[in-house]
Design a protein around this motif. Sequence first.
Motif, PDB file in Angstrom:
ATOM      1  N   ALA A 226     -31.205  28.226 -15.752  1.00 16.30           N
ATOM      2  CA  ALA A 226     -31.121  29.692 -15.758  1.00 16.30           C
ATOM      3  C   ALA A 226     -32.377  30.273 -15.142  1.00 16.30           C
ATOM      4  O   ALA A 226     -33.230  30.819 -15.826  1.00 16.30           O
ATOM      5  N   CYS A 227     -32.520  30.116 -13.856  1.00 20.32           N
ATOM      6  CA  CYS A 227     -33.751  30.561 -13.205  1.00 20.32           C
ATOM      7  C   CYS A 227     -33.420  30.902 -11.764  1.00 20.32           C
ATOM      8  O   CYS A 227     -32.677  30.183 -11.099  1.00 20.32           O
ATOM      9  N   THR A 228     -33.970  32.011 -11.297  1.00 21.18           N
ATOM     10  CA  THR A 228     -33.730  32.412  -9.915  1.00 21.18           C
ATOM     11  C   THR A 228     -34.746  31.775  -8.968  1.00 21.18           C
ATOM     12  O   THR A 228     -34.670  31.981  -7.761  1.00 21.18           O
ATOM     13  N   LEU A 229     -35.733  31.073  -9.524  1.00 21.23           N
ATOM     14  CA  LEU A 229     -36.831  30.482  -8.749  1.00 21.23           C
ATOM     15  C   LEU A 229     -37.625  31.554  -7.991  1.00 21.23           C
ATOM     16  O   LEU A 229     -38.138  31.318  -6.914  1.00 21.23           O
ATOM     17  N   CYS A 230     -37.681  32.757  -8.598  1.00 20.86           N
ATOM     18  CA  CYS A 230     -38.390  33.854  -7.920  1.00 20.86           C
ATOM     19  C   CYS A 230     -39.903  33.633  -7.923  1.00 20.86           C
ATOM     20  O   CYS A 230     -40.619  34.170  -7.089  1.00 20.86           O
ATOM     21  N   GLY A 231     -40.420  32.879  -8.884  1.00 23.68           N
ATOM     22  CA  GLY A 231     -41.843  32.544  -8.898  1.00 23.68           C
ATOM     23  C   GLY A 231     -42.748  33.575  -9.544  1.00 23.68           C
ATOM     24  O   GLY A 231     -43.963  33.441  -9.509  1.00 23.68           O
ATOM     25  N   LYS A 232     -42.167  34.617 -10.171  1.00 23.85           N
ATOM     26  CA  LYS A 232     -43.016  35.640 -10.807  1.00 23.85           C
ATOM     27  C   LYS A 232     -43.870  35.019 -11.915  1.00 23.85           C
ATOM     28  O   LYS A 232     -45.056  35.318 -12.047  1.00 23.85           O
ATOM     29  N   CYS A 233     -43.252  34.143 -12.711  1.00 18.15           N
ATOM     30  CA  CYS A 233     -43.993  33.528 -13.825  1.00 18.15           C
ATOM     31  C   CYS A 233     -45.190  32.740 -13.302  1.00 18.15           C
ATOM     32  O   CYS A 233     -46.283  32.812 -13.851  1.00 18.15           O
ATOM     33  N   LYS A 234     -44.971  32.007 -12.238  1.00 20.60           N
ATOM     34  CA  LYS A 234     -46.053  31.207 -11.653  1.00 20.60           C
ATOM     35  C   LYS A 234     -47.198  32.101 -11.190  1.00 20.60           C
ATOM     36  O   LYS A 234     -48.369  31.791 -11.401  1.00 20.60           O
TER      37      LYS A 234
ATOM     38  N   GLY B 133     -42.556  39.208 -16.939  1.00 24.18           N
ATOM     39  CA  GLY B 133     -42.200  39.285 -15.524  1.00 24.18           C
ATOM     40  C   GLY B 133     -40.845  38.696 -15.212  1.00 24.18           C
ATOM     41  O   GLY B 133     -40.261  39.012 -14.167  1.00 24.18           O
ATOM     42  N   CYS B 134     -40.332  37.865 -16.070  1.00 29.80           N
ATOM     43  CA  CYS B 134     -39.139  37.084 -15.712  1.00 29.80           C
ATOM     44  C   CYS B 134     -37.863  37.929 -15.710  1.00 29.80           C
ATOM     45  O   CYS B 134     -37.507  38.533 -16.722  1.00 29.80           O
ATOM     46  N   PRO B 135     -37.142  37.958 -14.583  1.00 30.12           N
ATOM     47  CA  PRO B 135     -35.913  38.760 -14.540  1.00 30.12           C
ATOM     48  C   PRO B 135     -34.826  38.231 -15.480  1.00 30.12           C
ATOM     49  O   PRO B 135     -33.956  38.993 -15.900  1.00 30.12           O
TER      50      PRO B 135
HETATM   51  S1  SF4 Z   1     -39.148  31.643 -11.506  1.00 29.07           S
HETATM   52 FE1  SF4 Z   1     -40.037  32.206 -13.487  1.00 29.07          FE
HETATM   53  S2  SF4 Z   1     -39.945  34.467 -13.544  1.00 29.07           S
HETATM   54 FE2  SF4 Z   1     -38.555  33.808 -11.892  1.00 29.07          FE
HETATM   55  S3  SF4 Z   1     -36.531  33.642 -12.927  1.00 29.07           S
HETATM   56 FE3  SF4 Z   1     -37.468  31.595 -12.995  1.00 29.07          FE
HETATM   57  S4  SF4 Z   1     -38.479  31.530 -15.003  1.00 29.07           S
HETATM   58 FE4  SF4 Z   1     -38.075  33.687 -14.562  1.00 29.07          FE
END
Ligand code: SF4
Length: 509
Positions: free
Chosen positions: A395-403, A355-357
Motif C-alpha cells: 500500500a504505497c505509491t512510492l512517492c518518497g515523501k517519507c524518505k 506526509g504520507c498520502p
Molecule cells: S513512499 Fe512513503 S510517503 Fe509515499 S506513499 Fe509510500 S509510505 Fe507513504
Amino acid sequence: MSSEHRRLPQPSPFRQESYSPGELSGECGKEWQSMKINTNEFVEVAQRELTNKRTRTLLDMISSVVDNLRDSAMSSFPDPSAALEYGRAIRAESLARLPELLDQFEKNAVAHGASVFWARTADEANQFVLDLARKRNIKYVTKGKSMVTEEIGLNDALAADGIDVFEADLGEFIAQLLKRPPFHIVGPAINVPVDEISALFLKKGLIERATQDPVELGAAARRYLRQKFQHLEMGITGVNMAVAETGAIINVENEGNIRFSKSSPKTQVSFMTIEKVVPTMRDAMHLLRLLCRNCTAQKISAYVSMDSGPKKPGEIDGPEELFIVILDNGRSAIYANENLREALRCIRCGACMYGCPIYMKIGGYPYGWAYSGPMGQVVNPLLLGLDRTQHLYRACTLCGKCKSICPGGIDHPKLFLLYRSMDVEGDVQLKGQSRPWLEQKAMNILSCGARRAWHWNAGVKGARPVVNLHARGNVISQMPLLGGWFRCRDLPAVGRKTFRERMKETGQY
Ligand code: SF4
C-alpha cells in the motif's frame, strides 16, 4: 549489574539466529488488555476508514495544519537541511557502532546503579517483568510512552498473572480502554470524539454524569491516574534514547506522566530496543531537537527526563531500583542483514505519517498494530513476517515523501521494493511466499514482452479485444483470475490504437 539479570553471553547481545516473531498472547479475559495484531485486515479496515466521516475530517484537518507546523518548526534551525543531514549521520554512526555502543551504555548505566537485563525475545522480556513483580508482590503498574511493550504484549502477560496495568498517557489510556491500536504514534486516540470518550468514562466510572467538556474529562482521567501514581510500586516506561557515553536514558513527553512514573515508585523498569542507543549526549540532544520538531512541531517537549541510575543517597525523588530491559526480539537478525539494517534507524518521530498520502487517507487503524504509517510499513514486516504484512508494504505509491523528511535517513520506498521482491522470491528469514506457478509464468511472459518492442506491440494488439471484453464504459474493474489485483484498483480500457500507431497516423513517427 546484578548477575541475576544478565543472561546473554558477553561481549555482544547479538545473536545470529533465525528470527521468531514475538506473538502477542491471545484473549486473556482481562479488561485491561493489549491490542491484537490485525495487520492482515489492512484492506478491510482501510476501506471502512475511507468511508468514516470522522476519520476523514480529522485527517483532512491534520494534513492541512500539521505538515505546515512541522515545516515551520524545522525552519527554526539555522540550516534545516544540514540539521537533517546531521541527524541522519548520527543514526548511521549509531548503527555502525551498535554492538560497541551497547556495551559502553551497559557499563555506564551499571556504574550509576542501574541493573541491565538483556532480553532476546518478547517472552524473556515479559517473564523478567513478571518475576520482578512477583518477587516484590506488586499488584498493579503504570506504564507509559512505550511502543515496545505493545510490541511484546506486556499488558496481556501481566494481566494473565493478575497484575493490572494502567496506561499513564491520556491518549494511550483511552486507546487501552477502547481496546484499539494507536491511531497515531503521537496521538494514540486523537481520532476519538469527545462524546465517545464521555460515554466511555461514564461506563468505567471515571465520571458520574455525562459531559463533553474536554477539561472536565481530562481532569477525571488525571484524578483517576494520579491516585494510581500515589500508591505506585512499579513504573514501566519506554526509552526515547540511551546515551552510551553516560549510561543515561532519556524520555520526552508533554503530560508529565513519565516524570511521575519515574519518580514515585520503588521499582522502575525502562524498556528499550537495541537500536535506541546513541554515542554521546551531544548526539542525543541533536536528535531530541529533530524528534520534537518532527513529532509535535515543538522546539522541545514540555518534559525531558534524563535518568542515570536509581535514586542516590540524599536524593528525594527517583526509584530505589532501576532496571533497564534491552530487547532484541529479532532485531539482531535484521541488523545482520545489511539490506534491512537501515530500518533500525527510525527514532519514532512520526513525521513520515504526516506526509504520507496513504496514511492521510486511512489513518492508523488499518496498519493493525503498534507501529503505523510508513514507519509501520517498514518495521512491521521485519517483526511479524512478510506473510502477515504484505498489504502494508504494497500500500504505497512510492512517492518518497517519507524518505525526504525522515531524520533517521531511512529510504522507505527502497525497503518496500525490497520486501516485495523478498516476498515473491519466498525469502525464508522474512517468511516470503513465493508466487503461484501461474502468476510466475504470467510475469515471465509480461517481462519477455516488455523487453522487445515488436513483442509488446503484437501482444497489445492480440490482448486488446480480450481485455476490453471486460470494460464497462471505459473502465475495467474486474477480470477472471485477477480478482485480488482488482480488489482495490481499476484500469482504463485499452485504446483502439497504440501510441505508436497514432504517431504514425499523424506522420510524426
Ligand atoms: S513512499 Fe512513503 S510517503 Fe509515499 S506513499 Fe509510500 S509510505 Fe507513504
